[in-house]
Design an enzyme around this catalytic site. Sequence first.
Site, PDB file in Angstrom:
ATOM      1  N   HIS A 277      -0.390 -13.929   0.704  1.00  0.00           N
ATOM      2  CA  HIS A 277      -1.545 -14.413  -0.079  1.00  0.00           C
ATOM      3  C   HIS A 277      -1.920 -15.832   0.369  1.00  0.00           C
ATOM      4  O   HIS A 277      -2.262 -16.685  -0.448  1.00  0.00           O
ATOM      5  CB  HIS A 277      -1.221 -14.419  -1.576  1.00  0.00           C
ATOM      6  N   ASP A 359       4.745 -12.628  -4.198  1.00  0.00           N
ATOM      7  CA  ASP A 359       4.388 -11.218  -4.397  1.00  0.00           C
ATOM      8  C   ASP A 359       3.784 -10.596  -3.137  1.00  0.00           C
ATOM      9  O   ASP A 359       3.243 -11.296  -2.281  1.00  0.00           O
ATOM     10  CB  ASP A 359       3.378 -11.084  -5.556  1.00  0.00           C
ATOM     11  N   GLU A 360       3.900  -9.312  -3.072  1.00  0.00           N
ATOM     12  CA  GLU A 360       3.181  -8.484  -2.105  1.00  0.00           C
ATOM     13  C   GLU A 360       3.166  -9.045  -0.683  1.00  0.00           C
ATOM     14  O   GLU A 360       2.116  -9.096  -0.049  1.00  0.00           O
ATOM     15  CB  GLU A 360       1.732  -8.297  -2.572  1.00  0.00           C
ATOM     16  N   ALA A 361       4.336  -9.426  -0.200  1.00  0.00           N
ATOM     17  CA  ALA A 361       4.400  -9.949   1.166  1.00  0.00           C
ATOM     18  C   ALA A 361       4.525  -8.763   2.115  1.00  0.00           C
ATOM     19  O   ALA A 361       5.575  -8.530   2.714  1.00  0.00           O
ATOM     20  CB  ALA A 361       5.579 -10.913   1.295  1.00  0.00           C
ATOM     21  N   LYS A 362       3.443  -8.035   2.249  1.00  0.00           N
ATOM     22  CA  LYS A 362       3.512  -6.732   2.939  1.00  0.00           C
ATOM     23  C   LYS A 362       3.675  -6.841   4.449  1.00  0.00           C
ATOM     24  O   LYS A 362       4.080  -5.878   5.091  1.00  0.00           O
ATOM     25  CB  LYS A 362       2.262  -5.913   2.606  1.00  0.00           C
TER      26      LYS A 362
END
Length: 546
Positions: A277, A359-362
């Site tokens: 992000h 979060d959401e460290a894809k």
Amino acid sequence: MRIPNLIKNPEFIPLLLLCLIMLQSCNTKTASTEATLRFNSVIPKPVSSVLEGNKFTLTEETNIVFEGNEEVQQVASYLSDKLKPATGFDFNYNSSTGEAPKNSILLTTTGADGSLGDEGYELTVSASSIKLTANKPAGLFFGIQTLAQLLPAKIESDSIQDEAWEIATGTIRDSPVYSWRGSMLDMARHFLSVEEVKHYIDLISLYKMNVLHLHLTDDQGWRIEIKSWPNLTVHGGTTQVGGGKGGFYTQEQYKEIVAYAQSRFITIVPEIDMPSHINAALASYGELNPGIVVPKEGRMEIAIQGELGKDKPTQLYTGTEVGFSTLSLNKPATFKFVEDVIRELSAITPGPYIHIGGDEAKVTKKDDYIEFINRFQKIVEANGKIMVGWEEIGQAEINSKSIAQFWDKEAWTEMAASKGARILMSPSKNIYLDMKYDTASRIGYKWAAYIEVDSAYKWKPEKKIPSVPKESIIGVEAPLWGETLKNFDDVEYLSFPRIPGAAEIGWTPSENRSWNEYKIRLGNQAKRFKVLGIDYYRSPKVPWVD
Ligand code: TNX
């Protein structure tokens, strides 16, 4: 015939009774139906409220008196400021000792019951005076919010109202079950002005919330001035979702928000979302960009980052995909950047917490992710703060000081709790304010669930994840993600009426709550919402009383 003889005459007994009944109903001391209703409609529901049924009326002669330190004096001043616009009365506030003088509101930190804790209060309204007792100024402040709800809704007006300022007499003893009762604003996706944030602070403080989490950075925008990395805002703050002009807070403006929140006993928790992000930073400083190439399928905007390549700034991003950007452990600039940002932010944040996102460290490799969080934790602690992060941080070596914010995956939250971390409850299926109420909602997402006002209220924090014990739970937070919000009306529409419910979940023990009883109290808030000009969702599940 003389009058006493008239009274003795049996024929006059019915008349006499009628007179007595009339006298009783005109009794100037008895609380009106409305005042009684208000006494029984307080949100969050107090631990105990005992209605006596007479009334106290606020008049031009009513005084505010306080007993305690300078902070208590500030609360007295807040009360005077709060009551003045609608009543038009000039409330003086003076220091005093002992009992409340006639026709006064006494605020005192003397003689409070220790069991009320730091945020509890006892409010006693008698026909001649009001006494508010608490251990700490915070308790007095929360007691004032109760007092405001006992007054007619028009007390919230900013212009003089013709109204009988009646309060039903009785005693309320109250304290919260959780110490973190918050909401979150996402100004990264759509910028919110300082004034709008302050207004939101006022709205959540009506329901005794005590934390406001600010999601200050994301792929679409960097909203807080960092003096050692000026381009973060000069460039990274210039757009938002949909391509609007964005914006940012100078450090001075941020301090102004923090001070405003402090005056309402609300702690600001700033979030810098890392290691993912992070596109707004990668677009501002090429040396941070690892140039990761991500697949193109259906994600044109995302692919741009890779195409521009390593060490070059990415393009600013105005879409709504999540999790495509990342910092890199291997770039020399990365930790200089992280350390500078956390240091500057800690210096202007008096509250104990720094939220590092997580979060959401894809597109971040799992081992790298863990290393990132471990290092963030050290940096946050070196700056004297407590690290907060989304549930994913449970995978790292977090310690018992840190706080993991549950939003989706129980397993990561359980890992965090098993490491001794405290858990902040934000289950997306229940409390995400950016979820639509139903299919007809004009804005919002639905990926987690449609969340009607009843399902937003019915869940219990301590029952949400069976293996996470109640003692691990620090509290409850209602996040409002900003992708679909274009203006403050949108903020109000999604947060009201779910905010009062979230506040009650954080304040009132689950065993004292029931939707069927709550919905009546919520319905009675409609008048207040109207006076406050809140553009709320008029859920068909609630019996609104205008
Ligand atoms: C997931 S919940 C996100 C946010 C989005 C949100 C939209 C979480 C920790 N991350 O980046 O804005 O969904 O609902």
